[in-house]
Motif scaffolding. Structure first.
Motif, PDB file in Angstrom:
ATOM      1  N   LEU A  40      26.056  93.608 -41.373  1.00 46.37           N
ATOM      2  CA  LEU A  40      26.315  93.056 -42.707  1.00 46.37           C
ATOM      3  C   LEU A  40      26.573  94.180 -43.703  1.00 46.37           C
ATOM      4  CD1 LEU A  40      23.624  90.221 -42.872  1.00 46.37           C
ATOM      5  CD2 LEU A  40      26.048  90.016 -42.309  1.00 46.37           C
ATOM      6  N   TYR A  41      25.805  95.260 -43.598  1.00 46.14           N
ATOM      7  CA  TYR A  41      26.020  96.415 -44.476  1.00 46.14           C
ATOM      8  C   TYR A  41      27.393  97.042 -44.252  1.00 46.14           C
ATOM      9  CZ  TYR A  41      26.044 101.405 -45.458  1.00 46.14           C
ATOM     10  OH  TYR A  41      26.421 102.664 -45.846  1.00 46.14           O
ATOM     11  N   ALA A  42      27.811  97.144 -42.991  1.00 41.99           N
ATOM     12  CA  ALA A  42      29.069  97.820 -42.660  1.00 41.99           C
ATOM     13  C   ALA A  42      30.280  97.118 -43.253  1.00 41.99           C
ATOM     14  CB  ALA A  42      29.218  97.929 -41.145  1.00 41.99           C
ATOM     15  N   ALA A  43      30.137  95.839 -43.600  1.00 43.85           N
ATOM     16  CA  ALA A  43      31.266  95.119 -44.192  1.00 43.85           C
ATOM     17  C   ALA A  43      31.594  95.614 -45.595  1.00 43.85           C
ATOM     18  CB  ALA A  43      30.964  93.621 -44.224  1.00 43.85           C
ATOM     19  N   PHE A  44      30.619  96.224 -46.274  1.00 44.82           N
ATOM     20  CA  PHE A  44      30.794  96.631 -47.667  1.00 44.82           C
ATOM     21  C   PHE A  44      31.544  97.967 -47.759  1.00 44.82           C
ATOM     22  CE2 PHE A  44      27.803  93.357 -48.266  1.00 44.82           C
ATOM     23  CZ  PHE A  44      27.744  93.046 -49.613  1.00 44.82           C
ATOM     24  N   PRO A  46      31.987 101.784 -48.870  1.00 43.03           N
ATOM     25  CA  PRO A  46      33.290 102.322 -48.482  1.00 43.03           C
ATOM     26  C   PRO A  46      33.657 102.101 -47.019  1.00 43.03           C
ATOM     27  CG  PRO A  46      31.687 104.088 -48.529  1.00 43.03           C
ATOM     28  CD  PRO A  46      30.962 102.864 -49.015  1.00 43.03           C
ATOM     29  N   LEU A  47      32.733 101.616 -46.173  1.00 44.37           N
ATOM     30  CA  LEU A  47      33.089 101.357 -44.785  1.00 44.37           C
ATOM     31  C   LEU A  47      34.133 100.246 -44.708  1.00 44.37           C
ATOM     32  CD1 LEU A  47      29.565 101.602 -43.089  1.00 44.37           C
ATOM     33  CD2 LEU A  47      31.343 103.356 -43.223  1.00 44.37           C
ATOM     34  N   GLY A  48      33.880  99.144 -45.394  1.00 41.87           N
ATOM     35  CA  GLY A  48      34.885  98.093 -45.543  1.00 41.87           C
ATOM     36  C   GLY A  48      35.250  97.374 -44.262  1.00 41.87           C
ATOM     37  N   ALA A  49      34.353  97.303 -43.290  1.00 44.80           N
ATOM     38  CA  ALA A  49      34.633  96.594 -42.037  1.00 44.80           C
ATOM     39  C   ALA A  49      34.304  95.115 -42.229  1.00 44.80           C
ATOM     40  CB  ALA A  49      33.823  97.196 -40.896  1.00 44.80           C
ATOM     41  N   TRP A  50      35.183  94.387 -42.931  1.00 40.37           N
ATOM     42  CA  TRP A  50      34.903  92.998 -43.317  1.00 40.37           C
ATOM     43  C   TRP A  50      34.558  92.140 -42.112  1.00 40.37           C
ATOM     44  CZ3 TRP A  50      37.756  89.330 -40.942  1.00 40.37           C
ATOM     45  CH2 TRP A  50      39.002  89.720 -40.428  1.00 40.37           C
ATOM     46  N   TRP A  51      35.179  92.427 -40.965  1.00 38.52           N
ATOM     47  CA  TRP A  51      34.977  91.634 -39.753  1.00 38.52           C
ATOM     48  C   TRP A  51      33.567  91.788 -39.185  1.00 38.52           C
ATOM     49  CZ3 TRP A  51      33.599  95.348 -36.382  1.00 38.52           C
ATOM     50  CH2 TRP A  51      34.104  96.635 -36.600  1.00 38.52           C
ATOM     51  N   GLY A  56      27.818  90.035 -37.486  1.00 40.00           N
ATOM     52  CA  GLY A  56      26.406  90.182 -37.805  1.00 40.00           C
ATOM     53  C   GLY A  56      25.706  88.844 -37.935  1.00 40.00           C
ATOM     54  N   ILE A  57      26.371  87.879 -38.561  1.00 41.36           N
ATOM     55  CA  ILE A  57      25.786  86.538 -38.692  1.00 41.36           C
ATOM     56  C   ILE A  57      25.621  85.897 -37.317  1.00 41.36           C
ATOM     57  CG2 ILE A  57      26.235  84.195 -39.515  1.00 41.36           C
ATOM     58  CD1 ILE A  57      25.219  86.024 -41.694  1.00 41.36           C
ATOM     59  N   ALA A  58      26.626  86.024 -36.451  1.00 39.90           N
ATOM     60  CA  ALA A  58      26.528  85.453 -35.101  1.00 39.90           C
ATOM     61  C   ALA A  58      25.327  86.017 -34.364  1.00 39.90           C
ATOM     62  CB  ALA A  58      27.818  85.730 -34.328  1.00 39.90           C
ATOM     63  N   LYS A 153      25.520  90.048 -51.989  1.00 38.21           N
ATOM     64  CA  LYS A 153      26.203  88.837 -51.531  1.00 38.21           C
ATOM     65  C   LYS A 153      27.241  89.200 -50.473  1.00 38.21           C
ATOM     66  CE  LYS A 153      26.046  85.729 -55.530  1.00 38.21           C
ATOM     67  NZ  LYS A 153      26.885  85.000 -56.503  1.00 38.21           N
ATOM     68  N   ILE A 154      27.265  88.433 -49.407  1.00 33.72           N
ATOM     69  CA  ILE A 154      28.209  88.708 -48.321  1.00 33.72           C
ATOM     70  C   ILE A 154      29.642  88.723 -48.827  1.00 33.72           C
ATOM     71  CG2 ILE A 154      29.249  87.567 -46.316  1.00 33.72           C
ATOM     72  CD1 ILE A 154      26.528  87.141 -45.187  1.00 33.72           C
ATOM     73  N   ALA A 155      29.957  87.905 -49.817  1.00 35.05           N
ATOM     74  CA  ALA A 155      31.325  87.830 -50.343  1.00 35.05           C
ATOM     75  C   ALA A 155      31.822  89.179 -50.840  1.00 35.05           C
ATOM     76  CB  ALA A 155      31.386  86.810 -51.477  1.00 35.05           C
ATOM     77  N   PHE A 156      30.923  90.011 -51.352  1.00 34.76           N
ATOM     78  CA  PHE A 156      31.343  91.283 -51.945  1.00 34.76           C
ATOM     79  C   PHE A 156      31.785  92.306 -50.900  1.00 34.76           C
ATOM     80  CE2 PHE A 156      28.314  90.183 -55.635  1.00 34.76           C
ATOM     81  CZ  PHE A 156      29.315  89.463 -56.263  1.00 34.76           C
ATOM     82  N   GLY A 157      31.576  92.002 -49.628  1.00 37.06           N
ATOM     83  CA  GLY A 157      32.085  92.859 -48.574  1.00 37.06           C
ATOM     84  C   GLY A 157      33.408  92.388 -48.005  1.00 37.06           C
ATOM     85  N   GLN A 158      34.051  91.423 -48.679  1.00 31.10           N
ATOM     86  CA  GLN A 158      35.238  90.783 -48.107  1.00 31.10           C
ATOM     87  C   GLN A 158      36.555  90.984 -48.866  1.00 31.10           C
ATOM     88  OE1 GLN A 158      35.170  89.108 -45.072  1.00 31.10           O
ATOM     89  NE2 GLN A 158      33.119  90.051 -45.050  1.00 31.10           N
TER      90      GLN A 158
END
Length: 533
Positions: A40-44, A46-51, A56-58, A153-158
């Motif tokens: 979940l952190y990696a989605a944000f 500067p990493l930006g790995a939205w996928w 992570g949720i799965a 919020k998860i949205a902010f990593g998307q």
């Protein structure tokens, strides 16, 4: 001697398991919880790995599925620490270990929804209920603790992924819900395939694909944008003498830096190397000397505003007031002031969502025991209003720094008539951390959500101009370097469905999540009663 007493066999089994310690499956779940949080952190940025977020949720759902509420809560604590600790460590960059008080509260707010997931994972259409439970947790973080801290919020990593366009339909809550729905659908798909349940697998596949497909369908076409008025706007990044709270010790140097960069802007315009702006935006805390009380500071701002010849939006700290006995009766205020050529200061907005452990210290008595650095923070006084300021040809919606994380701050500005948004920010306080990049991602999502261009003016970087479709139109370079941005952006008056619906989509998802938890509790109670019978 063998026994046939079931109670005695269970007792012996428990004694054996205690001697052996946690099973391999338990260690696997513990490790899975940590990996889920890190994903979940990696989605944000500067990493930006939205996928990574749906993956992570799965994994998170797989880890807690079938667990008791108490065990799921413990796993949720691990998820929360692995998610929030690397994401938010910047909050303690210069106030010491006191930020751990915030971390504890945020981890608990993550752990509670995770603890409730086992109640809904065995219901029909489980991915939908999982999404509702998660959004309910984010709705809580929006409002509590410390008047809300919804940074994670998860949205902010998307902002760079296919889910982001959904923000224009239902705001950040819909984006978070879609990501969780997809991730939970992936978990349900794997479970159905392992059980060879074709119908369930088909439904789960729909859950996996629905969010990103809907997001791609909602992506606005740049070519279809209607022609309309535009504005050429400049963002000034003056830089600070040094990082951290100590930059305040050289407040005049910070003001002088922004004056120098604005004079450079005026010179570049006169030389024809830059287009003439119609509005100039300075960052938050660009004048920590109150220019309304300090004549020298006011005169310096007025002189450079006259030189550039257009309104300058100044981020200023307005001084507090003390009683004759020395008591602070009014705290300082974090303000944005429209400073006009010749006529001086005009419309003003005071930041209404102030940063805990940055602009004020919650639980100050306890916090002081954790870190003596809290004495360096004077509690600011929050303002009111929508943040809409007449600024040259624009009706500027000011969302100061931390306020960009709050749905109502941005929405109120747009509903109040803002045709352009700005996020003036002072990230010098947080050093070379990821904070500025995370905030940039949030600004990109807000641009999509409300169909407004966003100008980010930062004291020390990274300043940026975000187009109305969320793409980065321009940005400055390295942190802690001065810079200028001059870009032409649209002035929009249209409203998206998300702007019109307001918090409606969030409350629908919350209701779905809470309702599913209630159903799950009832079913679990009935199963226990039947087991006793």
């Amino acid at each position: 001697m063998l026994t046939t007493d079931p109670a005695e066999r269970r007792a012996r089994s428990l004694d054996t398991s205690e001697r052996r310690g946690p099973s391999l499956g338990t260690w696997g779940r513990l490790a899975g919880a940590v990996v889920a949080g890190l994903a979940l952190y990696a989605a944000f940025p500067p990493l930006g790995a939205w996928w990574a977020a749906p993956l992570g949720i799965a994994l998170l759902v797989a880890v807690v599925d079938g667990r008791r509420v108490r065990a799921a809560f413990g796993l949720g604590v691990l998820v929360g620490v692995a998610y929030q600790l690397p994401l938010l460590h910047w909050t303690g960059e210069y106030v010491g270990a006191v930020w751990l008080l915030l971390l504890v509260a945020l981890v608990l707010v993550v752990a509670v929804p995770v603890a409730l997931l086992p109640l809904v994972t065995r219901l029909p259409a489980a991915p939908l209920w999982v999404a509702g439970v998660w959004v309910a947790g984010e709705a809580l973080i929006e409002r509590w603790p410390f008047a809300g801290f919804p940074w994670a919020k998860i949205a902010f990593g998307q902002p760079g992924g296919p889910f982001a366009p959904l923000a224009s339909l239902g705001g950040a809550p819909l984006v978070s819900g879609a990501v969780v729905f997809c991730g939970a659908g992936l978990w349900a798909l794997v479970r159905a395939l392992r059980a060879r349940q074709r119908r369930a697998a088909a439904g789960a596949l729909v859950a996996v694909l629905l969010g990103p497909t809907a997001g791609l369908a909602a992506t606005p076409s740049v070519d279809a944008d209607p022609p309309g008025p535009t504005i050429t706007v400049a963002a000034v990044q003056g830089n600070v003498p040094r990082a951290g709270l100590d930059f305040n010790a050289q407040r005049r140097a910070v003001l002088d830096n922004h004056v120098v960069q604005t004079r450079r802007l005026a010179a570049e315009v006169r030389a024809g190397r830059l287009p003439r702006p119609e509005l100039v935006i300075w960052p938050e805390n660009s004048s920590d000397i109150d220019p309304l009380r300090n004549a020298d500071a006011g005169a310096e701002i007025q002189a450079v505003t006259d030189e550039v010849g257009v309104p300058v939006v100044v981020g200023a700290v307005l001084a507090g007031a003390r009683a004759p006995d020395g008591r602070l009766v009014r705290g300082p205020r974090n303000a944005a002031i429209v400073w006009a050529p010749r006529s001086g200061p005009g419309a003003t907005y005071v930041k209404r969502h102030i940063l805990p452990f940055g602009e004020y210290i919650p639980l100050r008595g306890i916090a002081a025991q954790v870190s003596p650095l809290v004495d360096r923070v004077t509690d600011f006084e929050p303002g009111t209003g929508t943040g809409v300021l007449p600024a040259g040809p624009a009706r500027l919606g000011v969302v100061t720094c931390y306020e960009v994380v709050f749905d109502d701050s941005v929405r109120d500005a747009v509903r109040g008539g803002a045709d352009l948004l700005t996020v003036p920010t002072n990230n010098a306080t947080f050093g070379y951390s990821d904070m500025t990049y995370q905030q940039q991602g949030m600004s990109r999502l807000r641009a999509i959500e409300h169909d407004r261009a966003v100008v980010i003016a930062a004291t020390s970087g990274q300043s940026a101009v975000v187009a109305a479709d969320g793409t980065l139109q321009a940005r400055t370079g390295d942190l802690f370097t001065p810079g200028l941005l001059v870009e032409t952006v649209p002035l929009r008056t249209t409203t998206t469905l998300a702007t019109r619906l307001g918090p409606g989509p969030e409350w629908v998802l919350v209701a779905l999540g809470v309702g599913a938890v209630v159903v799950g509790l009832v079913q679990r109670r009935r199963s226990r009663e039947q087991g006793r019978a």
